[in-house]
Design a protein around this motif. Structure first.
Motif, mmCIF file in Angstrom:
data_model
loop_
_atom_site.group_PDB
_atom_site.id
_atom_site.type_symbol
_atom_site.label_atom_id
_atom_site.label_comp_id
_atom_site.label_asym_id
_atom_site.label_seq_id
_atom_site.Cartn_x
_atom_site.Cartn_y
_atom_site.Cartn_z
ATOM 1 N N ARG A 17 0.832 -1.212 0.000
ATOM 2 C CA ARG A 17 0.000 0.000 0.000
ATOM 3 C C ARG A 17 0.858 1.250 0.000
ATOM 4 O O ARG A 17 0.572 2.210 -0.715
ATOM 5 C CB ARG A 17 -0.957 -0.008 1.190
ATOM 6 N N TRP A 18 1.929 1.257 0.791
ATOM 7 C CA TRP A 18 2.818 2.420 0.820
ATOM 8 C C TRP A 18 3.511 2.613 -0.524
ATOM 9 O O TRP A 18 3.672 3.743 -0.997
ATOM 10 C CB TRP A 18 3.854 2.293 1.937
ATOM 11 N N GLN A 19 3.932 1.527 -1.155
ATOM 12 C CA GLN A 19 4.564 1.633 -2.467
ATOM 13 C C GLN A 19 3.581 2.196 -3.497
ATOM 14 O O GLN A 19 3.947 3.008 -4.336
ATOM 15 C CB GLN A 19 5.086 0.275 -2.918
ATOM 16 N N ALA A 20 2.328 1.768 -3.420
ATOM 17 C CA ALA A 20 1.312 2.281 -4.338
ATOM 18 C C ALA A 20 1.059 3.765 -4.100
ATOM 19 O O ALA A 20 0.895 4.529 -5.055
ATOM 20 C CB ALA A 20 0.025 1.487 -4.175
ATOM 21 N N ILE A 21 1.030 4.185 -2.837
ATOM 22 C CA ILE A 21 0.831 5.601 -2.520
ATOM 23 C C ILE A 21 1.966 6.447 -3.084
ATOM 24 O O ILE A 21 1.737 7.513 -3.652
ATOM 25 C CB ILE A 21 0.676 5.801 -1.001
ATOM 26 N N VAL A 22 3.193 5.967 -2.948
ATOM 27 C CA VAL A 22 4.341 6.698 -3.488
ATOM 28 C C VAL A 22 4.257 6.769 -5.012
ATOM 29 O O VAL A 22 4.491 7.833 -5.608
ATOM 30 C CB VAL A 22 5.667 6.047 -3.030
ATOM 31 N N LEU A 23 3.896 5.672 -5.653
ATOM 32 C CA LEU A 23 3.765 5.661 -7.105
ATOM 33 C C LEU A 23 2.673 6.625 -7.576
ATOM 34 O O LEU A 23 2.860 7.377 -8.542
ATOM 35 C CB LEU A 23 3.463 4.250 -7.607
ATOM 36 N N ILE A 24 1.554 6.633 -6.884
ATOM 37 C CA ILE A 24 0.476 7.563 -7.228
ATOM 38 C C ILE A 24 0.921 9.002 -7.023
ATOM 39 O O ILE A 24 0.640 9.876 -7.851
ATOM 40 C CB ILE A 24 -0.793 7.249 -6.416
ATOM 41 N N ALA A 25 1.630 9.268 -5.936
ATOM 42 C CA ALA A 25 2.105 10.627 -5.667
ATOM 43 C C ALA A 25 3.058 11.110 -6.757
ATOM 44 O O ALA A 25 2.946 12.242 -7.235
ATOM 45 C CB ALA A 25 2.783 10.682 -4.302
ATOM 46 N N VAL A 26 3.987 10.248 -7.164
ATOM 47 C CA VAL A 26 4.930 10.625 -8.219
ATOM 48 C C VAL A 26 4.183 10.886 -9.521
ATOM 49 O O VAL A 26 4.467 11.856 -10.238
ATOM 50 C CB VAL A 26 6.002 9.522 -8.401
ATOM 51 N N THR A 27 3.195 10.050 -9.832
ATOM 52 C CA THR A 27 2.410 10.230 -11.045
ATOM 53 C C THR A 27 1.620 11.534 -11.012
ATOM 54 O O THR A 27 1.592 12.281 -11.993
ATOM 55 C CB THR A 27 1.451 9.042 -11.239
ATOM 56 N N VAL A 28 0.986 11.821 -9.887
ATOM 57 C CA VAL A 28 0.202 13.054 -9.757
ATOM 58 C C VAL A 28 1.100 14.276 -9.898
ATOM 59 O O VAL A 28 0.765 15.238 -10.599
ATOM 60 C CB VAL A 28 -0.562 13.074 -8.413
ATOM 61 N N ILE A 29 2.256 14.246 -9.265
ATOM 62 C CA ILE A 29 3.198 15.365 -9.349
ATOM 63 C C ILE A 29 3.642 15.569 -10.802
ATOM 64 O O ILE A 29 3.664 16.691 -11.305
ATOM 65 C CB ILE A 29 4.401 15.145 -8.416
ATOM 66 N N LYS A 30 3.970 14.482 -11.480
ATOM 67 C CA LYS A 30 4.397 14.575 -12.883
ATOM 68 C C LYS A 30 3.286 15.145 -13.750
ATOM 69 O O LYS A 30 3.509 16.046 -14.563
ATOM 70 C CB LYS A 30 4.813 13.197 -13.381
ATOM 71 N N VAL A 31 2.085 14.636 -13.592
ATOM 72 C CA VAL A 31 0.969 15.105 -14.414
ATOM 73 C C VAL A 31 0.711 16.579 -14.184
ATOM 74 O O VAL A 31 0.551 17.358 -15.134
ATOM 75 C CB VAL A 31 -0.300 14.268 -14.132
ATOM 76 N N PHE A 32 0.681 17.006 -12.930
ATOM 77 C CA PHE A 32 0.323 18.392 -12.656
ATOM 78 C C PHE A 32 1.467 19.370 -12.855
ATOM 79 O O PHE A 32 1.229 20.557 -12.995
ATOM 80 C CB PHE A 32 -0.294 18.505 -11.268
ATOM 81 N N LEU A 33 2.702 18.907 -12.894
ATOM 82 C CA LEU A 33 3.803 19.823 -13.183
ATOM 83 C C LEU A 33 4.054 19.960 -14.678
ATOM 84 O O LEU A 33 4.413 21.034 -15.154
ATOM 85 C CB LEU A 33 5.083 19.358 -12.488
ATOM 86 N N PHE A 34 3.876 18.886 -15.421
ATOM 87 C CA PHE A 34 4.229 18.914 -16.834
ATOM 88 C C PHE A 34 3.013 18.884 -17.759
ATOM 89 O O PHE A 34 2.915 19.674 -18.682
ATOM 90 C CB PHE A 34 5.156 17.742 -17.168
ATOM 91 N N ASP A 35 2.092 17.971 -17.543
ATOM 92 C CA ASP A 35 1.004 17.760 -18.492
ATOM 93 C C ASP A 35 -0.085 18.824 -18.401
ATOM 94 O O ASP A 35 -0.650 19.218 -19.417
ATOM 95 C CB ASP A 35 0.394 16.368 -18.298
ATOM 96 N N VAL A 36 -0.387 19.294 -17.212
ATOM 97 C CA VAL A 36 -1.463 20.269 -17.037
ATOM 98 C C VAL A 36 -1.049 21.643 -17.555
ATOM 99 O O VAL A 36 -1.907 22.455 -17.903
ATOM 100 C CB VAL A 36 -1.896 20.313 -15.547
ATOM 101 N N SER A 37 0.229 21.877 -17.654
ATOM 102 C CA SER A 37 0.679 23.197 -18.110
ATOM 103 C C SER A 37 0.207 23.500 -19.526
ATOM 104 O O SER A 37 0.119 24.666 -19.917
ATOM 105 C CB SER A 37 2.201 23.293 -18.024
ATOM 106 N N SER A 38 -0.117 22.476 -20.298
ATOM 107 C CA SER A 38 -0.574 22.702 -21.667
ATOM 108 C C SER A 38 -2.090 22.908 -21.758
ATOM 109 O O SER A 38 -2.600 23.222 -22.834
ATOM 110 C CB SER A 38 -0.177 21.512 -22.553
#
Length: 69
Positions: free
Chosen positions: A11-32
């Motif tokens: 569960r902790w590994q999944a939370i970290v993976l989700i957090a990294v994905t959310v950060i990536k999406v909102f820092l790079f993908d949402v900017s467009s």
């Protein structure tokens, strides 16, 4: 998988993976996105995070172990 096996490490590994994905999406993908879609994306993310935290708080998934004693 972490919920069905009641494995905290998974569960902790999944939370970290989700957090990294959310950060990536909102820092790079949402900017467009346009301003309106960006705001809507943040609102949806906030609602999802609130729902998940509420489910954990209420222990709907049965993750809490009964206390001994």
């Amino acid at each position: 998988m972490g919920f069905s096996r009641k494995a905290a490490l998974l569960r902790w590994q999944a939370i970290v993976l989700i957090a990294v994905t959310v950060i990536k999406v909102f820092l790079f993908d949402v900017s467009s996105l346009d301003h309106g879609w960006r705001v809507l994306s943040f609102i949806i993310l906030g609602a999802l995070l609130l729902a998940v935290s509420y489910a954990y708080q209420r222990d709907w998934l049965g993750l809490q172990h009964p206390h001994s004693g």
